[in-house]
Design a protein around this motif. Structure first.
Motif, mmCIF file in Angstrom:
data_model
loop_
_atom_site.group_PDB
_atom_site.id
_atom_site.type_symbol
_atom_site.label_atom_id
_atom_site.label_comp_id
_atom_site.label_asym_id
_atom_site.label_seq_id
_atom_site.Cartn_x
_atom_site.Cartn_y
_atom_site.Cartn_z
ATOM 1 N N PHE A 186 -5.458 -5.563 8.336
ATOM 2 C CA PHE A 186 -5.995 -6.287 7.170
ATOM 3 C C PHE A 186 -5.538 -7.743 7.091
ATOM 4 N N VAL A 217 -7.410 -1.490 -0.462
ATOM 5 C CA VAL A 217 -8.345 -1.563 0.670
ATOM 6 C C VAL A 217 -9.755 -1.885 0.167
ATOM 7 N N TYR A 221 -9.876 -5.519 -0.053
ATOM 8 C CA TYR A 221 -9.976 -6.184 1.258
ATOM 9 C C TYR A 221 -11.421 -6.132 1.766
ATOM 10 N N ARG A 222 -12.135 -5.073 1.377
ATOM 11 C CA ARG A 222 -13.498 -4.894 1.895
ATOM 12 C C ARG A 222 -14.550 -5.648 1.076
ATOM 13 N N VAL A 251 -10.865 -7.055 7.938
ATOM 14 C CA VAL A 251 -10.679 -5.700 7.411
ATOM 15 C C VAL A 251 -10.446 -4.690 8.539
ATOM 16 N N GLU A 283 -12.401 5.107 3.774
ATOM 17 C CA GLU A 283 -12.401 3.629 3.809
ATOM 18 C C GLU A 283 -11.816 3.152 5.141
ATOM 19 N N LEU A 284 -10.718 3.798 5.577
ATOM 20 C CA LEU A 284 -10.062 3.371 6.828
ATOM 21 C C LEU A 284 -10.952 3.681 8.032
ATOM 22 N N VAL A 303 -1.558 -1.746 3.684
ATOM 23 C CA VAL A 303 -2.447 -0.619 3.386
ATOM 24 C C VAL A 303 -2.085 0.020 2.041
ATOM 25 N N LEU A 343 -9.604 7.380 0.610
ATOM 26 C CA LEU A 343 -8.931 6.291 1.341
ATOM 27 C C LEU A 343 -9.107 6.485 2.853
#
Ligand SMILES: Cc1ncc(COP(=O)(O)O)c(C=O)c1O
Length: 447
Positions: A249, A318, A321-322, A253, A97-98, A273, A94
């Motif tokens: 978000f 997430v 969202y991506r 993103v 990803e962030l 998140v 995660l």
């Protein structure tokens, strides 16, 4: 018999005020909303009444309620035995990803709530700069810790001069001296920002702001304001901290920093998140983040930080969202809802304004020109907003009131255009009732 009313009476015998969080009492209805079931963009109360949810868990359930991928990820962790207070492979997944999605994040850390995320950012900013004072903007909200929970609303005497706004604590029990650590400036005023930095810039550890000021509905910063803020923080060696607890978000993103094209030094990320589970994060430049223990000397820890269930939920969220098309859908829904809601106000001859960006918006009763700062929200008719929210709830649309001058509302990605149209039809009836009420109270229309 109403199970909802009975439940509130029962809860008040054991929970202070009948709730677990004070803002859960919706002042428009004088009680909390009790949810028996939730699915997608709809919730059902304990009496089985259905509502289209335009609160979306204060912004946490951007994917909607009961998202299948989030549920599956949570079930997987539960089946593994949870492993509370240990790290597993999902934490770094995660974090990656962030770091890939959010421009300022070279490293991140997890916490449990938005309040904790901003609190730790501020400590880190002080550790990194060796300074203590903070600049905050009038009305901007950054959580419930005592450091910056000032100047959220104006005292009875008014907000004070623009060059020296009133710095009122937002609760009793707060240490008044914390206010001495703050420099408060009205939002969207580059001229006043220049003035504040000229006087205090070299004492500031950080300037903290809501990069999209959603806590007053939805106020967009001007380009000049944001560029001035970035330039002055650089010049004076203060860190720029974007509080993206609500804006992350929401419209893309990479959050508000990507949308605005302004990269802060640190940011806090909350609500969406975690995909509806209690998770928040903060992140920033590696040079700053490496000041955190155990590499550095600044403490950030907690038993429940990055709880494995919440991290699994957050990762599943997430990743969605991506996905390509996610924000096209959000923009399509907002593009239908916001102008249509504005048109409804006009058709009912109610003076007001709808301002939205991405999946969150505000409705102002009274103002017809763009609302640009906290002071503009003082022209918003809060009593009328509460009557509108009560009528909307009666018609099957749930909006929440947070107790401030203006409120933020939002929709989730599980909505379809047909759901938006259904919400608009219900809100049309709610606005009709609002107008009828003002007729009853005053004779001819006064809106
Ligand atoms: C911008 C912002 N910062 C911080 C917080 C605090 O987050 P939490 O309620 O998760 O503690 C909120 C909550 O609404 C928020 O909107």
């Amino acid at each position: 018999m109403s199970r909802t009313i009975d439940q509130f009476e029962y809860a008040r015998k054991y929970l202070a005020g009948g709730v677990s969080a004070s803002t859960r009492v919706n002042r428009a209805i004088g009680r909390p909303m009790y949810i028996g079931r939730a699915a997608g963009c709809r919730v059902w109360d304990l009496d089985g009444r259905e509502y289209l949810d335009l609160c979306t868990s204060h912004g946490a359930t951007l994917l909607g309620h009961g998202n299948p991928q989030v549920a599956e990820a949570v079930e997987h962790v539960l089946a593994r035995g949870v492993g509370c207070s240990y790290e597993n492979e999902l934490h770094a997944d995660l974090a990656r990803e962030l770091c890939e999605a959010v421009p300022c994040c070279e490293r991140v850390r997890f916490t449990g709530s938005g309040t904790e995320a901003t609190m730790h950012c501020l400590r880190l900013a002080r550790a990194f700069t060796g300074r203590t004072r903070l600049l905050k903007f009038e009305g901007n909200f950054h959580g419930y810790h005592d450091q910056v929970m000032f100047a959220l609303s104006a005292p009875a005497s008014g907000p004070g001069p623009e060059t020296n706004p009133a710095v009122m604590p937002a609760s009793t029990g707060m240490v008044g001296q914390w206010a001495e650590q703050l420099v408060v400036v009205p939002y969207n005023r580059p001229d006043l920002l220049e003035r504040a930095f000229a006087a205090h810039g070299d004492e500031l550890a950080a300037a903290i702001c809501e990069p999209i000021y959603y806590n007053a509905g939805c106020i967009l910063p001007t380009r000049e304001f944001m560029e001035t803020l970035r330039r002055l923080t650089h010049q004076h060696g203060a860190l720029l901290l974007f509080d993206e607890v609500l804006s992350a978000f929401r419209m893309g993103v990479g959050g508000a920093q990507e949308y605005l094209g302004i990269t802060p030094d640190l940011c806090s990320i909350g609500k969406s998140v975690g995909g509806g589970f209690p998770l928040s994060a903060f992140g920033g430049r590696q040079e700053i983040m490496s000041r955190l223990m155990p590499e550095g000397d600044c403490q950030h820890s907690g038993t429940y930080n990055g709880h494995s269930v919440a991290v699994a939920a957050g990762l599943a969220a997430v990743r969605q969202y991506r996905q390509p098309g996610f924000y096209t859908h959000i923009a399509t829904l907002g593009g239908r809802l916001y102008p249509a809601l504005q048109a409804l106000l006009e058709r009912h001859e109610i003076a007001g304004r709808v301002q939205g960006l991405g999946a969150r918006f505000g409705i102002y009763f009274g103002p017809t020109r763009e609302v640009r700062d906290y002071r503009d929200t003082l022209a918003h008719d809060r009593a009328k907003m509460l009557r509108f929210i009560a009528a909307a709830i009666d018609e099957g649309v749930y909006f929440h009131d947070y107790g401030g001058a203006a409120c933020h509302h939002g929709f989730c990605a599980a909505m379809t255009l047909a759901d938006v149209d259904e919400a608009l039809a219900r809100l049309d009836r709610a606005l009709g009732r609002l107008v009828a009420q003002s007729h009853d109270a005053t004779g001819p229309k006064t809106s």
